[in-house]
Motif scaffolding. Structure first.
Motif, PDB file in Angstrom:
ATOM      1  N   ASP A   1       0.825  -1.201   0.000  1.00  0.00           N
ATOM      2  CA  ASP A   1       0.000   0.000   0.000  1.00  0.00           C
ATOM      3  C   ASP A   1       0.868   1.263   0.000  1.00  0.00           C
ATOM      4  OD1 ASP A   1      -2.593   1.232   0.045  1.00  0.00           O
ATOM      5  OD2 ASP A   1      -2.281   1.668   2.175  1.00  0.00           O
ATOM      6  N   SER A   2       1.979   1.228   0.718  1.00  0.00           N
ATOM      7  CA  SER A   2       2.859   2.394   0.823  1.00  0.00           C
ATOM      8  C   SER A   2       3.776   2.576  -0.374  1.00  0.00           C
ATOM      9  CB  SER A   2       3.739   2.270   2.071  1.00  0.00           C
ATOM     10  OG  SER A   2       2.955   2.256   3.226  1.00  0.00           O
ATOM     11  N   ASN A   3       4.067   1.496  -1.095  1.00  0.00           N
ATOM     12  CA  ASN A   3       5.118   1.566  -2.101  1.00  0.00           C
ATOM     13  C   ASN A   3       4.689   1.285  -3.537  1.00  0.00           C
ATOM     14  OD1 ASN A   3       7.621   2.052  -0.457  1.00  0.00           O
ATOM     15  ND2 ASN A   3       6.738   0.303   0.613  1.00  0.00           N
ATOM     16  N   THR A   4       3.418   1.007  -3.742  1.00  0.00           N
ATOM     17  CA  THR A   4       2.958   0.780  -5.111  1.00  0.00           C
ATOM     18  C   THR A   4       1.766   1.686  -5.395  1.00  0.00           C
ATOM     19  OG1 THR A   4       1.515  -1.067  -4.507  1.00  0.00           O
ATOM     20  CG2 THR A   4       3.764  -1.614  -5.109  1.00  0.00           C
ATOM     21  N   LYS A   5       1.603   2.058  -6.649  1.00  0.00           N
ATOM     22  CA  LYS A   5       0.579   3.031  -7.025  1.00  0.00           C
ATOM     23  C   LYS A   5      -0.813   2.428  -7.187  1.00  0.00           C
ATOM     24  CE  LYS A   5       3.284   6.634  -9.104  1.00  0.00           C
ATOM     25  NZ  LYS A   5       3.092   7.587  -8.044  1.00  0.00           N
ATOM     26  N   ASN A   6      -0.903   1.212  -7.657  1.00  0.00           N
ATOM     27  CA  ASN A   6      -2.202   0.663  -8.011  1.00  0.00           C
ATOM     28  C   ASN A   6      -2.625  -0.503  -7.124  1.00  0.00           C
ATOM     29  OD1 ASN A   6      -0.222  -0.958  -8.983  1.00  0.00           O
ATOM     30  ND2 ASN A   6      -0.812  -0.843 -11.119  1.00  0.00           N
ATOM     31  N   PHE A   7      -2.186  -0.502  -5.884  1.00  0.00           N
ATOM     32  CA  PHE A   7      -2.540  -1.566  -4.950  1.00  0.00           C
ATOM     33  C   PHE A   7      -3.818  -1.203  -4.204  1.00  0.00           C
ATOM     34  CE2 PHE A   7      -2.407  -3.573  -0.766  1.00  0.00           C
ATOM     35  CZ  PHE A   7      -2.353  -4.893  -1.159  1.00  0.00           C
ATOM     36  N   SER A   8      -4.677  -2.191  -4.006  1.00  0.00           N
ATOM     37  CA  SER A   8      -5.913  -1.974  -3.252  1.00  0.00           C
ATOM     38  C   SER A   8      -6.014  -2.997  -2.130  1.00  0.00           C
ATOM     39  CB  SER A   8      -7.128  -2.117  -4.177  1.00  0.00           C
ATOM     40  OG  SER A   8      -8.312  -2.169  -3.403  1.00  0.00           O
ATOM     41  N   LYS A   9      -6.164  -2.525  -0.908  1.00  0.00           N
ATOM     42  CA  LYS A   9      -6.336  -3.434   0.227  1.00  0.00           C
ATOM     43  C   LYS A   9      -7.684  -4.149   0.185  1.00  0.00           C
ATOM     44  CE  LYS A   9      -3.240  -1.855   3.836  1.00  0.00           C
ATOM     45  NZ  LYS A   9      -3.128  -1.505   5.246  1.00  0.00           N
ATOM     46  N   ASN A  10      -8.557  -3.771  -0.734  1.00  0.00           N
ATOM     47  CA  ASN A  10      -9.864  -4.413  -0.851  1.00  0.00           C
ATOM     48  C   ASN A  10      -9.919  -5.457  -1.958  1.00  0.00           C
ATOM     49  OD1 ASN A  10     -11.002  -2.741   1.180  1.00  0.00           O
ATOM     50  ND2 ASN A  10     -11.155  -1.100  -0.319  1.00  0.00           N
ATOM     51  N   ASN A  11      -8.828  -5.596  -2.707  1.00  0.00           N
ATOM     52  CA  ASN A  11      -8.838  -6.518  -3.841  1.00  0.00           C
ATOM     53  C   ASN A  11      -7.389  -6.852  -4.200  1.00  0.00           C
ATOM     54  OD1 ASN A  11      -9.536  -8.017  -6.075  1.00  0.00           O
ATOM     55  ND2 ASN A  11      -9.929  -6.233  -7.360  1.00  0.00           N
ATOM     56  N   TRP A  12      -6.824  -7.851  -3.537  1.00  0.00           N
ATOM     57  CA  TRP A  12      -5.430  -8.188  -3.751  1.00  0.00           C
ATOM     58  C   TRP A  12      -5.261  -9.698  -3.910  1.00  0.00           C
ATOM     59  CZ3 TRP A  12      -3.572 -11.040   0.449  1.00  0.00           C
ATOM     60  CH2 TRP A  12      -4.290 -10.921   1.639  1.00  0.00           C
ATOM     61  N   SER A  13      -4.068 -10.084  -4.316  1.00  0.00           N
ATOM     62  CA  SER A  13      -3.762 -11.495  -4.525  1.00  0.00           C
ATOM     63  C   SER A  13      -2.630 -11.928  -3.600  1.00  0.00           C
ATOM     64  CB  SER A  13      -3.355 -11.732  -5.978  1.00  0.00           C
ATOM     65  OG  SER A  13      -2.150 -11.055  -6.262  1.00  0.00           O
ATOM     66  N   ILE A  14      -2.520 -13.238  -3.432  1.00  0.00           N
ATOM     67  CA  ILE A  14      -1.423 -13.792  -2.647  1.00  0.00           C
ATOM     68  C   ILE A  14      -0.910 -15.051  -3.330  1.00  0.00           C
ATOM     69  CG2 ILE A  14      -2.934 -15.160  -1.136  1.00  0.00           C
ATOM     70  CD1 ILE A  14      -0.886 -14.531   1.152  1.00  0.00           C
ATOM     71  N   ALA A  15       0.393 -15.225  -3.286  1.00  0.00           N
ATOM     72  CA  ALA A  15       1.033 -16.482  -3.657  1.00  0.00           C
ATOM     73  C   ALA A  15       1.667 -16.977  -2.362  1.00  0.00           C
ATOM     74  CB  ALA A  15       2.082 -16.265  -4.733  1.00  0.00           C
ATOM     75  N   TYR A  16       1.142 -18.067  -1.827  1.00  0.00           N
ATOM     76  CA  TYR A  16       1.584 -18.566  -0.526  1.00  0.00           C
ATOM     77  C   TYR A  16       3.041 -19.027  -0.601  1.00  0.00           C
ATOM     78  CZ  TYR A  16      -3.476 -18.715  -0.185  1.00  0.00           C
ATOM     79  OH  TYR A  16      -4.801 -18.386  -0.234  1.00  0.00           O
ATOM     80  N   PRO A  17       3.910 -18.482   0.260  1.00  0.00           N
ATOM     81  CA  PRO A  17       5.307 -18.919   0.246  1.00  0.00           C
ATOM     82  C   PRO A  17       5.400 -20.428   0.446  1.00  0.00           C
ATOM     83  CG  PRO A  17       5.059 -16.994   1.634  1.00  0.00           C
ATOM     84  CD  PRO A  17       3.674 -17.453   1.273  1.00  0.00           C
ATOM     85  N   TYR A  18       6.134 -21.085  -0.399  1.00  0.00           N
ATOM     86  CA  TYR A  18       6.325 -22.542  -0.364  1.00  0.00           C
ATOM     87  C   TYR A  18       5.007 -23.295  -0.548  1.00  0.00           C
ATOM     88  CZ  TYR A  18      10.334 -20.550   2.030  1.00  0.00           C
ATOM     89  OH  TYR A  18      11.395 -19.758   2.365  1.00  0.00           O
ATOM     90  N   GLY A  19       3.946 -22.619  -0.951  1.00  0.00           N
ATOM     91  CA  GLY A  19       2.636 -23.256  -1.064  1.00  0.00           C
ATOM     92  C   GLY A  19       2.023 -23.550   0.292  1.00  0.00           C
TER      93      GLY A  19
END
Length: 147
Positions: A68-86
């Motif tokens: 949120d602090s370092n990217t322009k088009n990030f939304s805390k209401n609509n984000w993705s995750i790639a789980y570390p190591y699955g």
């Protein structure tokens, strides 16, 4: 042994090697400026299923704050995750859903079939499963999966 091999065959300057290998904050900001979207991969890249609920919250929240602090088009209401190591568990899925995560990627190898009940546990292909050249014959994974 790994440290000795790294020093002998790669470099004696691990910091310089790491700076060339990974994105810097300046790289992230520039990519974001030109439309690149970044997703959550947690703050310290820990095995989430091994952490208690409070530690999982910290990993997820710290990454959300960073994005949120370092990217322009990030939304805390609509984000993705790639789980570390699955690595994830029911607690992880609940925390992600409650915090506005809309899509989550596992390390399970398969083509994703996006449905309402699996949006936080999508399979994906590793780059090793994708031919490097458009003229390449199908690889073993492709042949076994689609026979």
């Amino acid at each position: 042994i790994v440290n000795k091999l790294f020093l002998k065959y790669v470099t004696d300057n691990e910091e310089d090697f790491s700076n060339k290998l990974y994105l810097s904050l300046d790289n992230i900001k520039e990519m974001s400026k030109y439309g690149m979207t970044f997703g959550n991969h947690t703050y310290n890249h820990k095995w989430l299923e091994k952490l208690n609920k409070e530690a999982q919250i910290q990993e997820i929240e710290n990454c959300l704050d960073f994005l949120d602090s370092n990217t322009k088009n990030f939304s805390k209401n609509n984000w993705s995750i790639a789980y570390p190591y699955g690595s994830y568990n029911k607690t992880t899925l609940d925390l992600c859903k409650d915090r506005g995560c809309s899509i989550g990627f596992t390390t399970k190898v398969n083509l994703s079939k996006l449905e309402l009940n699996n949006s936080l546990t999508l399979e994906r292909l590793d780059t090793n499963h994708i031919p490097k050249d458009s003229n390449s014959p199908p690889n073993k994974w492709t042949l076994e999966t689609f026979d």
